[in-house]
Write a protein that holds these residues in place. Structure first.
Motif, PDB file in Angstrom:
ATOM      1  N   ARG A  41       0.776  -1.038  -0.044  1.00 52.01           N
ATOM      2  CA  ARG A  41       0.003  -0.066  -0.001  1.00 52.01           C
ATOM      3  C   ARG A  41       0.884   1.394  -0.043  1.00 52.01           C
ATOM      4  NH1 ARG A  41      -2.164   3.659  -1.065  1.00 52.01           N
ATOM      5  NH2 ARG A  41      -4.333   4.373  -0.493  1.00 52.01           N
ATOM      6  N   THR A  42       2.035   1.287   0.907  1.00 49.60           N
ATOM      7  CA  THR A  42       2.758   2.336   0.768  1.00 49.60           C
ATOM      8  C   THR A  42       3.548   2.827  -0.619  1.00 49.60           C
ATOM      9  OG1 THR A  42       3.384   1.976   3.337  1.00 49.60           O
ATOM     10  CG2 THR A  42       4.920   3.430   1.776  1.00 49.60           C
ATOM     11  N   ASP A  45       1.388   4.402  -3.197  1.00 49.66           N
ATOM     12  CA  ASP A  45       1.119   5.888  -3.353  1.00 49.66           C
ATOM     13  C   ASP A  45       1.973   6.504  -4.220  1.00 49.66           C
ATOM     14  OD1 ASP A  45      -0.816   5.771  -1.472  1.00 49.66           O
ATOM     15  OD2 ASP A  45       0.247   6.054   0.082  1.00 49.66           O
ATOM     16  N   THR A  46       3.177   5.994  -4.590  1.00 48.77           N
ATOM     17  CA  THR A  46       4.115   6.680  -5.415  1.00 48.77           C
ATOM     18  C   THR A  46       3.925   6.296  -7.116  1.00 48.77           C
ATOM     19  OG1 THR A  46       5.794   4.873  -5.312  1.00 48.77           O
ATOM     20  CG2 THR A  46       5.771   6.435  -3.465  1.00 48.77           C
ATOM     21  N   LEU A  72      -5.989   3.885  -5.813  1.00 53.28           N
ATOM     22  CA  LEU A  72      -4.669   3.882  -5.630  1.00 53.28           C
ATOM     23  C   LEU A  72      -3.650   4.573  -6.491  1.00 53.28           C
ATOM     24  CD1 LEU A  72      -4.229  -0.227  -5.172  1.00 53.28           C
ATOM     25  CD2 LEU A  72      -4.509   1.633  -3.457  1.00 53.28           C
ATOM     26  N   THR A  74      -1.081   8.101  -7.435  1.00 56.03           N
ATOM     27  CA  THR A  74      -1.024   9.305  -7.374  1.00 56.03           C
ATOM     28  C   THR A  74      -2.421  10.082  -7.878  1.00 56.03           C
ATOM     29  OG1 THR A  74       0.105   9.805  -9.460  1.00 56.03           O
ATOM     30  CG2 THR A  74       1.453   9.098  -7.646  1.00 56.03           C
TER      31      THR A  74
END
Length: 321
Positions: A41-42, A45-46, A72, A74
């Motif tokens: 999940r982290t 984000d990118t 999900l 950006t």
């Protein structure tokens, strides 16, 4: 979809594998799954995309993250459906056994089957056997068809089956045919994917497993030129009712490749968490970890095997901004 997403997804599965592999053999399934899910999940984000989870960790009230319907990426880039299994084989990791994977599949928005979380009967094969199988045919007929397609004697065919009491009759039928069996405790995404690679020694997957895993397997096989067929197996009235609410009135319907994943493009990535026939698991030595990943794209037919070396000191959170 943009082809740059191919390598971006590798970063996601690598992070999940690196986090969950720390729990190998410790007997703690939930902790391993939580580690993979949080890391995945982290990194999501990118990623420059506008993704929606269609296969995930459960409904919103069942999962804190990577739940069905979660957005999900950006918020910029292509609109895509996302199917994830941060740790395909939680019990595999807990036991320190074979073929645990971190898995992602994406396709253009609206192109992935929104499969209900229930059992599905499946048959999967690699490229040589495409068009030769029929989920409604007797097991012996499918084994003979695969043997003929691969120019093998039926005694040389290897079928992968989940080791479950529900498969006792299926196992008996395969053994009676003379074919060989590889019984696996978990991990039928790996089992389905392995049918497309000669070096794994696997020719066909049979049996009943999770429907969400069927979607992930279908994307992998779409990229590899293989085939999967499936039919939902609801176990009670509540699951039948859920199918109807999801717009599935015909429970006996057979799902084919284009039902699982429509369109001509999809991307699949899987990183080994523990060792398997196709991918090695994560290895740690001091502040260095190594990963083994396969990533492929349906539109181009490209299949890449990527060995990664990771500095855990420079990237302690598995993300570089």
């Amino acid at each position: 979809m943009e082809r740059s997403l191919t390598m971006e997804l590798v970063r996601v599965t690598e992070a999940a594998a690196l986090s969950s592999a720390r729990w190998m053999g410790r007997g703690q399934e939930n902790e391993a799954d939580d580690a993979a899910t949080s890391a995945m999940r982290t990194v999501f984000d990118t990623i420059p995309m506008r993704g929606t989870v269609v296969i995930g960790e459960g409904e919103m009230d069942e999962a804190p993250m990577l739940y069905i319907g979660e957005k999900l990426g950006t918020g910029e880039g292509p609109l895509v459906d996302v199917a994830v299994d941060p740790l395909e084989g939680t019990s595999i990791v807990a036991r320190g056994s074979w073929n645990a994977l971190s898995v992602i599949a994406i396709a253009d928005g609206g192109n992935l089957l929104h499969a209900p979380d229930m059992y599905m009967k499946k048959i999967a094969v690699g490229p040589e056997s495409v068009g030769k199988i029929d989920i409604n045919a007797p097991t012996i007929d499918n084994l003979r068809a695969v043997a003929k397609a691969k120019n093998k004697d039926i005694e040389d065919v290897v079928a992968v089956v989940l080791h479950r009491p529900r498969h006792e009759k299926l196992v008996e039928e395969i053994r009676k045919s003379g074919a060989r069996i590889k019984l696996i405790q978990d991990g039928d995404v790996a089992g389905a994917m392995n049918t497309a690679f000669d070096k794994t020694g696997v020719d066909v997957l049979f049996g009943i497993g999770g429907a969400p895993e069927g979607v992930l397997s279908a994307v992998a096989l779409k990229c590899l030129g293989g085939e999967i067929q499936g039919r939902l197996m609801p176990s009670n009235d509540q699951q039948i009712e859920r199918c109807k609410k999801m717009g599935i009135p015909d429970i006996d319907r057979v799902y084919y490749m284009d039902d699982f994943c429509s369109g001509n493009d999809a991307i699949f990535a899987a990183t080994g968490v523990t060792d398997g026939e196709l991918l090695k698991g994560v290895q740690y030595k001091g502040q260095i970890a190594t990963t083994d990943t396969v990533v492929m794209r349906a539109k181009s037919g490209t299949i890449r095997f990527i060995s990664g070396q990771h500095s855990l000191k420079k990237k302690p959170n598995l993300v570089m901004e």
